[in-house]
Every structure is written in structure tokens, then in C-alpha cells.
Design a protein around this motif. Structure first.
Motif, mmCIF file in Angstrom:
data_model
loop_
_atom_site.group_PDB
_atom_site.id
_atom_site.type_symbol
_atom_site.label_atom_id
_atom_site.label_comp_id
_atom_site.label_asym_id
_atom_site.label_seq_id
_atom_site.Cartn_x
_atom_site.Cartn_y
_atom_site.Cartn_z
ATOM 1 N N THR A 1 0.824 -1.215 0.000
ATOM 2 C CA THR A 1 0.000 0.000 0.000
ATOM 3 C C THR A 1 0.852 1.256 0.000
ATOM 4 O OG1 THR A 1 -0.173 -0.198 2.421
ATOM 5 C CG2 THR A 1 -2.006 -1.055 1.099
ATOM 6 N N GLN A 2 1.992 1.244 0.694
ATOM 7 C CA GLN A 2 2.857 2.427 0.677
ATOM 8 C C GLN A 2 3.471 2.621 -0.710
ATOM 9 O OE1 GLN A 2 2.789 4.500 3.497
ATOM 10 N NE2 GLN A 2 1.232 2.908 3.772
ATOM 11 N N ALA A 3 3.786 1.497 -1.393
ATOM 12 C CA ALA A 3 4.300 1.597 -2.762
ATOM 13 C C ALA A 3 3.252 2.222 -3.679
ATOM 14 C CB ALA A 3 4.701 0.208 -3.266
ATOM 15 N N LEU A 4 2.002 1.782 -3.537
ATOM 16 C CA LEU A 4 0.928 2.349 -4.350
ATOM 17 C C LEU A 4 0.704 3.822 -4.016
ATOM 18 C CD1 LEU A 4 -1.599 -0.615 -4.172
ATOM 19 C CD2 LEU A 4 -0.424 0.179 -6.204
ATOM 20 N N HIS A 5 0.818 4.150 -2.747
ATOM 21 C CA HIS A 5 0.656 5.542 -2.330
ATOM 22 C C HIS A 5 1.724 6.426 -2.973
ATOM 23 C CE1 HIS A 5 -0.196 8.993 0.166
ATOM 24 N NE2 HIS A 5 1.018 8.960 0.700
ATOM 25 N N LEU A 6 2.900 5.871 -3.205
ATOM 26 C CA LEU A 6 3.999 6.607 -3.834
ATOM 27 C C LEU A 6 3.994 6.437 -5.354
ATOM 28 C CD1 LEU A 6 6.808 5.662 -1.286
ATOM 29 C CD2 LEU A 6 5.604 7.843 -1.451
ATOM 30 N N CYS A 7 2.893 5.879 -5.890
ATOM 31 C CA CYS A 7 2.746 5.660 -7.346
ATOM 32 C C CYS A 7 3.850 4.766 -7.884
ATOM 33 C CB CYS A 7 2.735 6.996 -8.094
ATOM 34 S SG CYS A 7 1.419 8.100 -7.560
ATOM 35 N N MET A 8 4.101 3.689 -7.181
ATOM 36 C CA MET A 8 5.097 2.711 -7.599
ATOM 37 C C MET A 8 4.435 1.340 -7.665
ATOM 38 S SD MET A 8 8.152 4.016 -5.082
ATOM 39 C CE MET A 8 9.313 2.768 -5.587
ATOM 40 N N GLY A 9 5.170 0.369 -8.185
ATOM 41 C CA GLY A 9 4.692 -1.009 -8.196
ATOM 42 C C GLY A 9 5.242 -1.765 -7.002
ATOM 43 N N CYS A 10 4.819 -2.995 -6.860
ATOM 44 C CA CYS A 10 5.296 -3.821 -5.753
ATOM 45 C C CYS A 10 5.595 -5.208 -6.289
ATOM 46 C CB CYS A 10 4.222 -3.896 -4.664
ATOM 47 S SG CYS A 10 4.717 -4.851 -3.227
ATOM 48 N N ALA A 11 6.728 -5.763 -5.920
ATOM 49 C CA ALA A 11 7.130 -7.074 -6.444
ATOM 50 C C ALA A 11 7.491 -8.018 -5.292
ATOM 51 C CB ALA A 11 8.326 -6.920 -7.384
ATOM 52 N N PRO A 12 6.496 -8.690 -4.699
ATOM 53 C CA PRO A 12 6.802 -9.670 -3.641
ATOM 54 C C PRO A 12 7.687 -10.783 -4.192
ATOM 55 C CG PRO A 12 4.445 -9.190 -3.757
ATOM 56 C CD PRO A 12 5.070 -8.592 -4.969
ATOM 57 N N ALA A 13 8.678 -11.159 -3.429
ATOM 58 C CA ALA A 13 9.611 -12.208 -3.869
ATOM 59 C C ALA A 13 9.581 -13.360 -2.862
ATOM 60 C CB ALA A 13 11.024 -11.644 -3.987
ATOM 61 N N GLY A 14 9.841 -14.549 -3.368
ATOM 62 C CA GLY A 14 9.865 -15.704 -2.481
ATOM 63 C C GLY A 14 9.649 -16.984 -3.264
ATOM 64 N N PRO A 15 9.812 -18.133 -2.612
ATOM 65 C CA PRO A 15 9.649 -19.426 -3.295
ATOM 66 C C PRO A 15 8.220 -19.614 -3.796
ATOM 67 C CG PRO A 15 10.743 -19.679 -1.161
ATOM 68 C CD PRO A 15 10.228 -18.287 -1.210
ATOM 69 N N ALA A 16 8.059 -20.572 -4.695
ATOM 70 C CA ALA A 16 6.735 -20.869 -5.248
ATOM 71 C C ALA A 16 5.816 -21.395 -4.153
ATOM 72 C CB ALA A 16 6.864 -21.890 -6.371
ATOM 73 N N GLY A 17 4.552 -21.019 -4.229
ATOM 74 C CA GLY A 17 3.555 -21.549 -3.313
ATOM 75 C C GLY A 17 3.530 -20.914 -1.947
ATOM 76 N N THR A 18 4.175 -19.771 -1.777
ATOM 77 C CA THR A 18 4.210 -19.135 -0.455
ATOM 78 C C THR A 18 3.148 -18.055 -0.281
ATOM 79 O OG1 THR A 18 5.990 -17.714 -1.299
ATOM 80 C CG2 THR A 18 6.633 -19.629 0.003
ATOM 81 N N GLY A 19 2.336 -17.808 -1.323
ATOM 82 C CA GLY A 19 1.196 -16.913 -1.148
ATOM 83 C C GLY A 19 1.356 -15.517 -1.701
ATOM 84 N N ASP B 1 4.136 7.435 -14.213
ATOM 85 C CA ASP B 1 4.304 8.881 -14.364
ATOM 86 C C ASP B 1 2.963 9.577 -14.556
ATOM 87 O OD1 ASP B 1 7.001 8.686 -14.061
ATOM 88 O OD2 ASP B 1 7.498 8.842 -16.190
ATOM 89 N N SER B 2 2.057 8.925 -15.282
ATOM 90 C CA SER B 2 0.745 9.529 -15.515
ATOM 91 C C SER B 2 -0.063 9.598 -14.224
ATOM 92 C CB SER B 2 -0.014 8.725 -16.566
ATOM 93 O OG SER B 2 0.674 8.754 -17.792
ATOM 94 N N ILE B 3 0.051 8.563 -13.398
ATOM 95 C CA ILE B 3 -0.651 8.576 -12.114
ATOM 96 C C ILE B 3 -0.125 9.717 -11.246
ATOM 97 C CG2 ILE B 3 -1.061 7.275 -9.986
ATOM 98 C CD1 ILE B 3 -0.929 4.733 -11.671
ATOM 99 N N ARG B 4 1.158 9.998 -11.373
ATOM 100 C CA ARG B 4 1.731 11.102 -10.602
ATOM 101 C C ARG B 4 1.333 12.464 -11.165
ATOM 102 N NH1 ARG B 4 6.512 7.789 -11.298
ATOM 103 N NH2 ARG B 4 6.889 6.559 -9.414
ATOM 104 N N GLY B 5 0.662 12.458 -12.311
ATOM 105 C CA GLY B 5 0.224 13.727 -12.868
ATOM 106 C C GLY B 5 1.037 14.206 -14.038
#
Length: 533
Positions: free
Chosen positions: A428-446, A515-519
Motif C-alpha cells: 500500500t505504501q508503494a501504491l501511495h507513492l505511485c510505484m509497483g510492488c514485487a513480492p519475492a519468495g519461493p513458489a507456493g508461499t502466497g 508517471d501519468s498517475i503522478r500527474g
């Protein structure tokens, strides 16, 4: 020379029936014949460099020209057959396309006649050399290819225009989209496509119609769990498909918004179990997601009131509230033990227990860590639902999101662990800053399920895309366009499977959206394909 003649006198086209009931046959060169063509072309090129060429010059030049023409005709014929097979059902079979693109439809009608004539003539001749070297054939095929490219370009522009009007069409295949547009005047024929547009909806219930009048949508049926919800009011399916599909979406959201307001008002006038199990016409009054969000709103209010009580000197307020939570959980558990409980109600209750258990754990953590103020990070880092002046919002730390009222169905909800809470804060903080989020981890961890559940908590539709090496920058660009225009979330699984060149372009595409989301409105042109955000 004798060998060349004996071989190519016996090379014939292979034929496939275009479709059942059609007298048109598609032509192709067998794989071994194609290899023979390449080999013989190379052999003739070698002959042309021989010092004995003068004696056989006429024959060598004949075979050089013949094999070159055969190669060119076979190549262009494959392209024409592929394009014609794709466009023929659309321009000939789709009334919507003929109506919207009359000039191109007329152009394609002439192309269709000429293409069928060429294919039938070549199938009749059979011999590859004789068929391919027919006078004027190569020129005719080049004209056909040019005409087909114009028709295909017009069709793409037509479909892109429809997608811009209703962005969820970006997530529907071209065949399905054209079927939708062709049957716009018969909404009952569009019901098969409903789950592709509204992800948690199985179908719509239509009433009325007949006598030249269109029916109205009065109810939608869940595709996730058992649930049926009445539109308030019924939706008239007037106009073009992209118009009334957007009207349906807006009406679904407005209906859920109305039900949330009514549920929050009713919460304080009934016991919690009566409120949850309240029915109208043998159907639950509140859809499952409305019950969950309304309960979350009151949980936040009650915790905030506890912090106020502590500030006023009531040291036992947090412990007393924890006791109340445990009592509420026990009541829900006893409710699940009743015989004759409907499956849809059991699912709603189990989801409520899942979220209530997490709320109880948070309050018990406050007790252990002696949290006494609402400004404490332990409370600010929680995803909190609020409802003020008819507007539902979800907030966490510095981020605040309007609840989007996307219908989610009556499905299971993710068990929220401390790790889930941390991912919620990060995403949510990444979205608030108009960025993406890339969770990393082994397969099947949710990773994917956590992303989908966060979207569900915010009432946002989330499209999960399984990336593959076959995806190019155009298909990725269309997905980004759809996400940006519809306000949906995109969860890209196996993103690293994309080719390096595609990944490189995707970074530019993704940056354009952010960039467009940032205006900073801009248009990024990628090899002639403009992505307007």
C-alpha cells in the motif's frame, strides 16, 4: 536438369478443408517439399556460377525464375490464407463489423471472392509449379495482401475504439469481443461472456423483452460461492454493448454502495448475529463482502473508542474489548454448529470468523505491548476501514484508498498472518507513492493470493496474468492500457519468463503508467505503437 523436372512434375499442393460445409480448400506445401524447394534453389544458384552455364543457360534461367516464383507465391499465399481465415468470419459473419466498417466490408467482400477463386483454381491444378507460375498470380496475391492488411488495420482501430469506451474489453479475446459486439441487440446471447467481464459474476437474470424491446437485468448470480443480488433498480440494457455493460458495472457498484450504507445503519439496532443472518425474501440482506466491510468499519470504530477511553483513564478498556471480541467469536462458532445451516451462510460466517480472529490477535498484541494510543505504529500499520458521510475508505499508515465496490462473490478470504500484515504495509505504501510492488519468495508461499486478497479488501478487481515467453510488447501494452483505463490491479505471475527485449519495453510502458498517475501526462511511442495514458 532432368532430375529437377522429374521431381517438380510430381510435387502437388496438400489441401485442408477450410471449415465444415465450405467448398474452399486451404493450400500448403508439405514439409519435405519445402525442404526440396530450398535445396533445389541452392543447386540452381550453384549452376548459374558454373563455367558450363552457356550451354544450359536457357534451362537454368527457367528453373531459377520458376523456383523463385514458387517460393514467393507459397510464402505470400500462407500469409494471405492466415489473414483471410481470421478476417472472413468477422467481415462476412459479423453484422456489427459490416455496419461499423461499411467501406472495409465492401473491400473485403471483393477480396473474399478473389481469394476463394485463386484457392479453388490452384486446388484444381494441384501441381505446385503449374499453379504458382500462372500468369499474373503473384501480382494478384500482392494486391490481396495489401487489401487484407488495410482491412485488418481498420478492424484493429475499430476494436481499439470499443476498448477505449469500455476498458474491460482489453481483457477479452478478439473473438469474444466481436461476438459481444455482434450480439449487442440480443443481451441474452451475451450472458456466456459475463464471467469474463465481471470476474465474480456467473450470469445475469433478465426479465421482460420481446416485441422488439430489450430485457432488463434484475439480478446477478455469483460465480464465487452461492449468492444472488438484486439490482437496485433494474438495469435497462439499451444502446450498444459497451454502453450497457458499463451501465451494469456502475449499477452493481451503486447497489453494493447502497447496501453498505443500509447495513451500517442496521448494525447498531440488532445483535451481531441477527444483523449477520438478517434475510429478505429468503435471501441474506447483505452480500458477504458487505457484511465483512461493515463489520470491519465497526471494529475500527470500537478500537478508536477504546483508545479514547484509555486516554480518559480507563486502564481496563482494552482488556474488556478483547473479552467482547472473544464472546463474538464464540457466538459465530456456535452458529456454525447449528444443523440445517445453508452453505452460503456457512461460507459467510467462516469468513467473518477468519477476520475476527485476526482482529482479536491484534488487540491481544496491543495488550502485550501496552499500546495505548491510536497514533502507535502497531495500530497505524493495520488496514482500517472507515465510513464517513456515505463514503467508505481503507487506510493504512500514510496510504488511503476509496473502497471501489467491485463485486467479489461469496468466497473464502485469506488468513491474515503477521507476514501478510507486513506485505499489506509495503504494497500500500508503494501504491501511495505511485510505484509497483514485487513480492519475492519461493513458489507456493502466497505472493499472488496475498495480492488478490489485498485487492479484495479494497474492493478492487485484480487481473492475474501468467506471463510466458510468447507474450510480446504489444500484448503487454494492451494489458497496461486496460489496467490504466479501468483502474484495475494487475498481478503478473512469472514476470521473469518474458523475453529480455519484451522486459526492456515493459519498463518503459510501466513507467508511462506510473508517471501519468503522478500527474505527468505523456504519450510514449514504442516502435509505432502509442500507449496513451
Amino acid at each position: 536438369m532432368k532430375n529437377l523436372k522429374s521431381v517438380w512434375d510430381n510435387v502437388n499442393f496438400q489441401v485442408d478443408v477450410y471449415k465444415e460445409g465450405s467448398d474452399v480448400q486451404l493450400l500448403k506445401l508439405a514439409e519435405e517439399d519445402f525442404e526440396q524447394l530450398e535445396s533445389d534453389q541452392l543447386q540452381v544458384q550453384t549452376m548459374m556460377g558454373s563455367r558450363f552455364l552457356k550451354t544450359f543457360e536457357a534451362e537454368v534461367m527457367y528453373w531459377n525464375n520458376t523456383l523463385r516464383v514458387v517460393s514467393d507465391v507459397v510464402a505470400i499465399l500462407n500469409i494471405i490464407q492466415r489473414t483471410w481465415s481470421y478476417l472472413e468470419p468477422l467481415f462476412i459473419g459479423s453484422a456489427e463489423v459490416r455496419r461499423e466498417l461499411p467501406d472495409d466490408a465492401e473491400r473485403f467482400r471483393k477480396i473474399d471472392q478473389e481469394t476463394k477463386q485463386i484457392l479453388m483454381q490452384a486446388a484444381k491444378v494441384k501441381n505446385v509449379c503449374n499453379a504458382c507460375t500462372s500468369e499474373g498470380l503473384l501480382g494478384s496475391l500482392e494486391n490481396l495482401q495489401h487489401g487484407l492488411s488495410l482491412c485488418k488495420k481498420s478492424l484493429q482501430n475499430f476494436l481499439d475504439g470499443k476498448r477505449r469506451q469500455f476498458p474491460r474489453f482489453y481483457f477479452v479475446s478478439e473473438a469474444d469481443l466481436l461476438d459481444l459486439l455482434s450480439n449487442a441487440n440480443a443481451p441474452e446471447k451475451l450472458l456466456v461472456h459475463v464471467p469474463k467481464i465481471y470476474l465474480a459474476t456467473k450470469t445475469l437474470e433478465l426479465t421482460g423483452g420481446g416485441g422488439g424491446r430489450r430485457p432488463k437485468a434484475t439480478k446477478w448470480v455469483s460465480n464465487v460461492g452461492i449468492e444472488e443480488i438484486m439490482f437496485q433498480p433494474a438495469v435497462a440494457l439499451d444502446g450498444k454493448a459497451e454502453v450497457y455493460l458499463q451501465t451494469i458495472l456502475t449499477s452493481m457498484q451503486k447497489t453494493l454502495e447502497f447496501k453498505l450504507g443500509a447495513s451500517i445503519e442496521r448494525y447498531i439496532s440488532q445483535t451481531r448475529i441477527e444483523w449477520l443472518m438478517n434475510t429478505e425474501n429468503d435471501e441474506p440482506t447483505d452480500p458477504a463482502q458487505i457484511s465483512l466491510i461493515a463489520s470491519a468499519v465497526y471494529y475500527v470504530r470500537e478500537v478508536e473508542e477504546v483508545f479514547v477511553s484509555i486516554k480518559k483513564g480507563s486502564k481496563q478498556a482494552m482488556g474488556d474489548y478483547n473479552g467482547k471480541q472473544i464472546k463474538q467469536l464464540e457466538d459465530l462458532i456456535r452458529l456454525t454448529q447449528k444443523s440445517g445451516l445453508h452453505k452460503r451462510d456457512r461460507k459467510r460466517i467462516m469468513c467473518m470468523i477468519t477476520l475476527d480472529a485476526h482482529s482479536r490477535d491484534i488487540v491481544q498484541r496491543f495488550l502485550r505491548e501496552n499500546v495505548t494510543e491510536s497514533s502507535a505504529f502497531q495500530w497505524q500499520a493495520q488496514l482500517k476501514a472507515t465510513y464517513v458521510n456515505g463514503n467508505a475508505e481503507m487506510s493504512i499508515a500514510d496510504a488511503k484508498f476509496d473502497y471501489s465496490y467491485e463485486y467479489l462473490g461469496n468466497g473464502s478470504r485469506l488468513v491474515i498472518t503477521p507476514l501478510t500484515d507486513r506485505i499489506y504495509v509495503t504494497a500500500t505504501q508503494a501504491l501511495h507513492l505511485c510505484m509497483g510492488c514485487a513480492p519475492a519468495g519461493p513458489a507456493g508461499t502466497g505472493k499472488t493470493e496475498t495480492t488478490k486478497d489485498l485487492a479484495a479488501n479494497l474492493g478492487i478487481v485484480c487481473y492475474v496474468v501468467n506471463c510466458s515467453p510468447e507474450m510480446d510488447y504489444l500484448s503487454m501494452g494492451n494489458i497496461f492500457k486496460g489496467l490504466a483505463a479501468s483502474g484495475a490491479w494487475g498481478c503478473f505471475d512469472e514476470f521473469n519468463r518474458l523475453k529480455t527485449a519484451v522486459l526492456s519495453v515493459c519498463t518503459v510502458q510501466f513507467k508511462a503508467v506510473c508517471d501519468s498517475i503522478r500527474g505527468k501526462k505523456q504519450t510514449v511511442s514504442i516502435e509505432g505503437d502509442s500507449i496513451n495514458v
